[in-house]
Design an enzyme around this catalytic site. Sequence first.
Site, mmCIF file in Angstrom:
data_model
loop_
_atom_site.group_PDB
_atom_site.id
_atom_site.type_symbol
_atom_site.label_atom_id
_atom_site.label_comp_id
_atom_site.label_asym_id
_atom_site.label_seq_id
_atom_site.Cartn_x
_atom_site.Cartn_y
_atom_site.Cartn_z
ATOM 1 N N LYS A 13 0.810 -1.367 0.062
ATOM 2 C CA LYS A 13 0.012 -0.098 -0.175
ATOM 3 C C LYS A 13 0.831 1.317 0.189
ATOM 4 O O LYS A 13 0.584 2.298 -0.709
ATOM 5 C CB LYS A 13 -0.930 -0.078 1.269
ATOM 6 C CG LYS A 13 -1.637 -1.119 1.297
ATOM 7 C CD LYS A 13 -2.808 -1.214 2.500
ATOM 8 C CE LYS A 13 -2.032 -1.113 3.948
ATOM 9 N NZ LYS A 13 -1.546 -2.220 4.245
ATOM 10 N N ARG A 88 -8.722 0.689 10.099
ATOM 11 C CA ARG A 88 -8.216 -0.722 10.269
ATOM 12 C C ARG A 88 -9.259 -1.509 11.018
ATOM 13 O O ARG A 88 -9.038 -2.854 11.258
ATOM 14 C CB ARG A 88 -6.866 -0.849 11.115
ATOM 15 C CG ARG A 88 -5.677 -0.933 10.110
ATOM 16 C CD ARG A 88 -4.533 -0.782 11.111
ATOM 17 N NE ARG A 88 -3.359 -1.545 10.735
ATOM 18 C CZ ARG A 88 -2.379 -1.051 9.920
ATOM 19 N NH1 ARG A 88 -2.543 0.205 9.381
ATOM 20 N NH2 ARG A 88 -1.337 -1.903 9.471
ATOM 21 N N ARG A 122 11.533 -6.753 4.005
ATOM 22 C CA ARG A 122 11.484 -4.934 3.915
ATOM 23 C C ARG A 122 12.425 -4.532 4.670
ATOM 24 O O ARG A 122 12.677 -4.908 5.919
ATOM 25 C CB ARG A 122 10.023 -4.820 4.399
ATOM 26 C CG ARG A 122 9.902 -3.211 4.426
ATOM 27 C CD ARG A 122 8.514 -2.801 4.544
ATOM 28 N NE ARG A 122 7.628 -3.169 5.875
ATOM 29 C CZ ARG A 122 6.363 -2.981 5.735
ATOM 30 N NH1 ARG A 122 5.770 -2.288 4.933
ATOM 31 N NH2 ARG A 122 5.839 -3.312 6.863
ATOM 32 N N ARG A 155 12.033 -2.830 10.475
ATOM 33 C CA ARG A 155 11.283 -2.247 11.505
ATOM 34 C C ARG A 155 11.077 -3.333 12.404
ATOM 35 O O ARG A 155 10.868 -4.639 12.252
ATOM 36 C CB ARG A 155 9.928 -2.120 10.722
ATOM 37 C CG ARG A 155 10.022 -0.643 10.328
ATOM 38 C CD ARG A 155 8.532 -0.640 9.478
ATOM 39 N NE ARG A 155 7.218 -1.066 9.829
ATOM 40 C CZ ARG A 155 6.011 -0.922 9.432
ATOM 41 N NH1 ARG A 155 6.124 -0.295 8.164
ATOM 42 N NH2 ARG A 155 5.206 -1.347 9.793
ATOM 43 N N ARG A 166 0.550 -9.461 13.445
ATOM 44 C CA ARG A 166 -0.140 -8.556 12.471
ATOM 45 C C ARG A 166 -0.871 -9.109 11.342
ATOM 46 O O ARG A 166 -2.054 -8.463 11.112
ATOM 47 C CB ARG A 166 1.043 -7.556 11.658
ATOM 48 C CG ARG A 166 1.551 -6.475 12.676
ATOM 49 C CD ARG A 166 2.943 -6.035 12.238
ATOM 50 N NE ARG A 166 2.723 -5.442 10.991
ATOM 51 C CZ ARG A 166 3.596 -5.190 10.099
ATOM 52 N NH1 ARG A 166 4.865 -5.861 10.452
ATOM 53 N NH2 ARG A 166 3.339 -4.458 9.202
HETATM 54 P P1 ADP Z 1 1.636 -1.992 7.642
HETATM 55 O O1 ADP Z 1 0.728 -1.685 6.736
HETATM 56 O O2 ADP Z 1 2.914 -2.358 6.999
HETATM 57 O O3 ADP Z 1 1.242 -3.109 8.731
HETATM 58 P P2 ADP Z 1 1.672 0.463 8.991
HETATM 59 O O4 ADP Z 1 2.962 1.365 8.877
HETATM 60 O O5 ADP Z 1 0.345 0.823 8.157
HETATM 61 O O6 ADP Z 1 2.187 -0.989 8.655
HETATM 62 O O7 ADP Z 1 1.213 0.373 10.655
HETATM 63 C C1 ADP Z 1 2.395 -0.036 11.362
HETATM 64 C C2 ADP Z 1 1.643 -0.154 13.040
HETATM 65 O O8 ADP Z 1 1.013 0.784 13.212
HETATM 66 C C3 ADP Z 1 0.385 -1.214 12.907
HETATM 67 O O9 ADP Z 1 0.882 -2.614 13.010
HETATM 68 C C4 ADP Z 1 -0.241 -0.685 14.027
HETATM 69 O O10 ADP Z 1 0.143 -1.083 15.402
HETATM 70 C C5 ADP Z 1 -0.134 0.821 14.019
HETATM 71 N N1 ADP Z 1 -1.332 1.369 13.190
HETATM 72 C C6 ADP Z 1 -1.262 1.924 11.914
HETATM 73 N N2 ADP Z 1 -2.464 2.362 11.489
HETATM 74 C C7 ADP Z 1 -3.380 2.124 12.565
HETATM 75 C C8 ADP Z 1 -4.711 2.044 12.645
HETATM 76 N N3 ADP Z 1 -5.390 2.708 11.575
HETATM 77 N N4 ADP Z 1 -5.219 1.679 13.877
HETATM 78 C C9 ADP Z 1 -4.525 1.133 14.731
HETATM 79 N N5 ADP Z 1 -3.330 0.997 14.593
HETATM 80 C C10 ADP Z 1 -2.647 1.387 13.528
#
Ligand code: ADP
Length: 209
Positions: A13, A88, A122, A155, A166
């Site tokens: 994404k 999410r 990654r 990360r 996740r």
């Molecule tokens: P990816 O899509 O690679 O899992 P992101 O960078 O989008 O990673 O998100 C990393 C972390 O940030 C998530 O695993 C979560 O802990 C937190 N996070 C991001 N967006 C949200 C959200 N909308 N609601 C709750 N936690 C979030």
Amino acid sequence: MKLIFLGPPGAGKGTLAVRVKELLKTPHISTGVIFRDAIAAKSPLGLKVKAVIDAGKLVDDETTIALVKERLSQADAQAGYILDGFPRTIAQAEALETFSVVDKVVNFDISNDGAIERLSGRRVCRKCGFNFHTIFNKPKKEGVCDFCGGEVYVREDDKPSAVTKRLEVYRVQTEPLIDFYCKKGLLVDIDASPLVDEILVGFKKALRI
Ligand code: ADP
Ligand code: ZN
């Protein structure tokens, strides 16, 4: 255009968003990037969310919704945006409806194995946030960002135990959003398994742009 990018971690994404934001001239708003910046800056928000994020769990809805609501109220987000990583949960999606009207939800279709392959390779630039990959998109010099010279690192939540968590969190809490947006007639599916150039072609076709 107001877009949501929906899909499991590792679906690409963020990588596609970097390309689409140039194409559509709209801001790329990634809650993950906002949280990681806050953690790096050791701000109150960063200190609050660090342990939860490192463990691969979700930040609470209240914190996340307040953050996005504030970000979407800024001038640059009025004509359009790419929301990457939000909503999410169903509660987040319902809250979003109270402060913004989304045009389309782009669903990134990828297998579990495909997502794991992406996440395990990654590498991220600590300074500018660019995503590299040990096989698909290596930095020219190992450990150094091609664009800003920043340190390229793994990360904490891309380590195997957090990755499993996740993906599980995605299936339980986020996947129901596919149905939620499908029923509203907003969902557009794209194949997220090829490399980013090809995903971009599919994206443009799906959105007729
Ligand atoms: P990816 O899509 O690679 O899992 P992101 O960078 O989008 O990673 O998100 C990393 C972390 O940030 C998530 O695993 C979560 O802990 C937190 N996070 C991001 N967006 C949200 C959200 N909308 N609601 C709750 N936690 C979030
Ligand atoms: Zn960089």
